[in-house]
Design an enzyme around this catalytic site. Structure first.
Site, PDB file in Angstrom:
ATOM      1  N   HIS A  72       0.843  -1.188   0.000  1.00 40.15           N
ATOM      2  CA  HIS A  72       0.000   0.000   0.000  1.00 40.15           C
ATOM      3  C   HIS A  72       0.879   1.239   0.000  1.00 40.15           C
ATOM      4  O   HIS A  72       1.783   1.369   0.825  1.00 40.15           O
ATOM      5  CB  HIS A  72      -0.916   0.021   1.224  1.00 40.15           C
ATOM      6  N   TYR A 200      -9.081   5.111   7.915  1.00 38.55           N
ATOM      7  CA  TYR A 200      -9.220   5.489   9.319  1.00 38.55           C
ATOM      8  C   TYR A 200     -10.319   6.539   9.392  1.00 38.55           C
ATOM      9  O   TYR A 200     -10.145   7.644   8.872  1.00 38.55           O
ATOM     10  CB  TYR A 200      -7.915   6.072   9.857  1.00 38.55           C
ATOM     11  N   PRO A 291      -3.215  -0.026  18.899  1.00 41.17           N
ATOM     12  CA  PRO A 291      -3.097  -0.531  17.529  1.00 41.17           C
ATOM     13  C   PRO A 291      -3.346   0.521  16.457  1.00 41.17           C
ATOM     14  O   PRO A 291      -3.140   0.247  15.276  1.00 41.17           O
ATOM     15  CB  PRO A 291      -4.149  -1.642  17.467  1.00 41.17           C
ATOM     16  N   LYS A 295       1.918  -0.422  15.035  1.00 47.66           N
ATOM     17  CA  LYS A 295       3.346  -0.425  15.319  1.00 47.66           C
ATOM     18  C   LYS A 295       3.842  -1.601  16.157  1.00 47.66           C
ATOM     19  O   LYS A 295       5.052  -1.783  16.292  1.00 47.66           O
ATOM     20  CB  LYS A 295       3.727   0.872  16.052  1.00 47.66           C
ATOM     21  N   TYR A 384       3.993   6.704   9.781  1.00 47.15           N
ATOM     22  CA  TYR A 384       3.235   5.482   9.505  1.00 47.15           C
ATOM     23  C   TYR A 384       4.092   4.457   8.764  1.00 47.15           C
ATOM     24  O   TYR A 384       4.058   3.265   9.097  1.00 47.15           O
ATOM     25  CB  TYR A 384       1.982   5.821   8.688  1.00 47.15           C
TER      26      TYR A 384
END
Length: 390
Positions: A72, A200, A291, A295, A384
Site C-alpha cells: 500500500h 481510518y 493498535p 506499530k 506510519y
C-alpha cells in the site's frame, strides 16, 4: 542443555531473533509455552513498515510476503463523510505491506526448521535465573521432563503476560502506562475489501477502520467499550455500524459472512529499562502500543534487529558497546512510536465527557490541517511507514 542465547517466547520477536543470530553463527534455543499451531493461527497485526519488509527480505524469509502481501502506497483518513488520501510513497518514497503476523510466524518457523533451529513448543513452568551473573539459566518442563538451559544471555520475547519482565526487580524497573476508555471490536469477514487503501474514520458515533488481509478477506475495527460483550454485536448491527461510520459519497461497503470477532482493550505501556544484567527484553514484553498506529510488530522487529547486531558484535569483537546502549536506543524509538500512536488515537476516536465538543473541534482542525498542509501530511506518512531500523 547449553546454548549461547536462550530465547523465551516463540512469537515473531523470538523466532526472528533466533534466525538473525543463526545468520551470525550464534546458537540459540527458543522456548514457547503454546503449541506451534496456536502460535501460527493467532490473528494479530497485519501492517508491516517498509523497514520490516526490507529486513525480512534481506534475511531470506520474505519470499512469500513479497508474493502474497498487499503493498500500500497510501492511506485514507476520514472525518465524518469527508475522505482524504495520504500518499505515502509520493511524500516519503516508502510504503507499507499488509501481511498478517501469523503468516510472518509461519515463514519464520519454516525457516528455523529448515536450518535445524531448536524451537521447543508447549513448555511449562518457565523461570529465569541468575541474570546478573555470568551464567544465567532458564528452567522449564518439556514433555513432562524438568530441564535447565544454561546460556550466555537470555532474551525475553515472551509478550506482555510473560515471565521475563517480572524477573527484573521492582526497584530497578519503572513502568509507564495509559489505559484508554475504549476498546476495539475486531471483525474478520469473508468479503473482498471495499477499498484500495486502509480507511481510518472519525465519526460522531466513534472510530472505524477498514483494513484487509487478502483479496477475499477483510478486517474491520469499531470503537466500543473496553468490556463490551460480544453478544451485543450481532452481524447486522456490525454491518450497519460500519456502514454508518465509514460512509462517504459514491462509496459502498460490501458485506459478507463474519468469521471472527473479538474485543481488544486499548493501552500504552512501557517498562524501562529493557536490560537487566544479561537479560534483554524485546517486543511486547517491554512495551505495548495502541493498535491505531499499527506499530506493535514493527517495534518488536526493531528491537530484535538491534539486539542481534549487538550480540553479534559481542561475539565477533568482544565489544559490549551495543549491548550497553541497547535499552536506551530502543527506547528512543519506543517513545517516538508511543507518541505517534497516541496522536493517531486522539485524532480519530470519540472521547466522552464534558470536553467532547471541544475535542471534536480540535479533531476537525487537525483533519483540515492534514488536507491543507503537505508538511502535516508528510509527518503522518513518515511516521506510519516507519523510521529506518538503524
Amino acid at each position: 542443555m547449553r546454548t549461547q542465547v536462550a530465547i523465551v517466547g516463540g512469537g515473531p520477536a523470538g523466532l526472528l531473533l533466533s534466525h538473525l543470530l543463526h545468520l551470525q553463527g550464534i546458537d540459540s534455543v527458543v522456548l514457547e509455552r503454546r503449541s506451534q499451531e496456536h502460535v501460527q493461527q493467532r490473528v494479530r497485526a497485519g501492517v508491516l513498515e517498509q523497514g520490516t519488509v526490507d529486513l525480512l527480505r534481506e534475511v531470506g524469509v520474505g519470499e512469500r510476503m513479497l508474493r502474497e502481501g498487499d503493498r500500500h502506497e497510501g492511506v485514507h483518513v476520514q472525518f465524518d463523510e469527508e475522505r482524504l488520501h495520504i500518499p505515502f510513497t509520493e511524500l516519503t518514497g516508502r510504503a507499507i505491506t499488509v501481511y498478517g503476523q501469523q503468516e510472518v510466524v509461519k515463514d519464520l518457523n519454516e525457516r528455523r526448521r529448515a536450518d535445524g533451529g531448536q524451537v521447543l513448543f508447549e513448555v511449562d513452568d518457565v523461570a529465569v535465573h541468575d541474570v546478573t551473573s555470568d551464567n544465567p539459566s532458564v528452567t522449564f518442563t518439556h514433555d513432562g521432563v524438568a530441564q535447565v538451559l544454561h546460556a550466555d544471555f537470555v532474551a525475553g520475547c515472551d509478550g506482555f503476560h510473560g515471565v521475563c519482565r517480572d524477573t527484573i526487580p521492582p526497584d530497578v524497573r519503572r513502568v509507564y502506562e495509559r489505559v484508554y476508555p475504549f476498546g476495539w471490536l475486531g471483525i474478520l469477514a469473508e468479503v473482498a475489501p471495499s477499498t484500495d487503501e486502509l480507511i481510518y474514520a472519525n465519526n460522531e458515533r466513534g472510530f472505524a477502520l477498514h483494513s484487509m488481509r487478502s483479496a477475499t478477506i477483510s478486517r474491520f475495527y469499531l470503537q466500543c467499550a473496553p468490556d463490551e460483550p460480544l453478544d451485543n454485536w450481532p452481524d447486522q448491527r456490525i454491518w450497519d455500524e460500519l456502514g454508518t461510520r465509514l460512509a462517504a459519497p459514491g462509496w459502498k461497503l460490501q458485506e459478507g459472512p463474519i468469521i471472527e470477532r473479538s474485543v481488544t482493550a486499548m493501552r500504552s505501556f512501557v517498562a524501562e529499562p529493557l536490560r537487566h544484567g544479561r537479560l534483554f527484553l524485546a517486543g511486547d514484553s517491554a512495551h505495548i502500543v495502541p493498535p491505531t498506529g499499527a506499530k506493535g510488530l514493527n517495534l518488536a522487529v526493531a528491537d530484535v534487529d538491534r539486539l542481534a547486531e549487538a550480540l553479534a558484535d559481542h561475539y565477533r569483537t568482544g565489544s559490549d558497546a551495543g549491548l550497553d546502549e541497547y535499552s536506551a536506543k530502543c527506547l528512543e524509538r519506543v517513545w517516538r512510536v508511543q507518541h505517534f500512536s497516541w496522536w493517531m488515537t486522539s485524532m480519530t476516536h470519540r472521547f466522552e465527557g464534558p470536553d467532547h465538543d471541544f475535542d471534536r473541534r480540535l479533531q476537525r482542525s487537525q483533519f483540515d490541517y492534514l488536507r491543507s498542509s503537505t508538511a502535516a501530511a508528510t509527518t503522518l506518512a513518515e511516521n506510519y511507514v516507519g523510521m529506518p531500523l538503524r
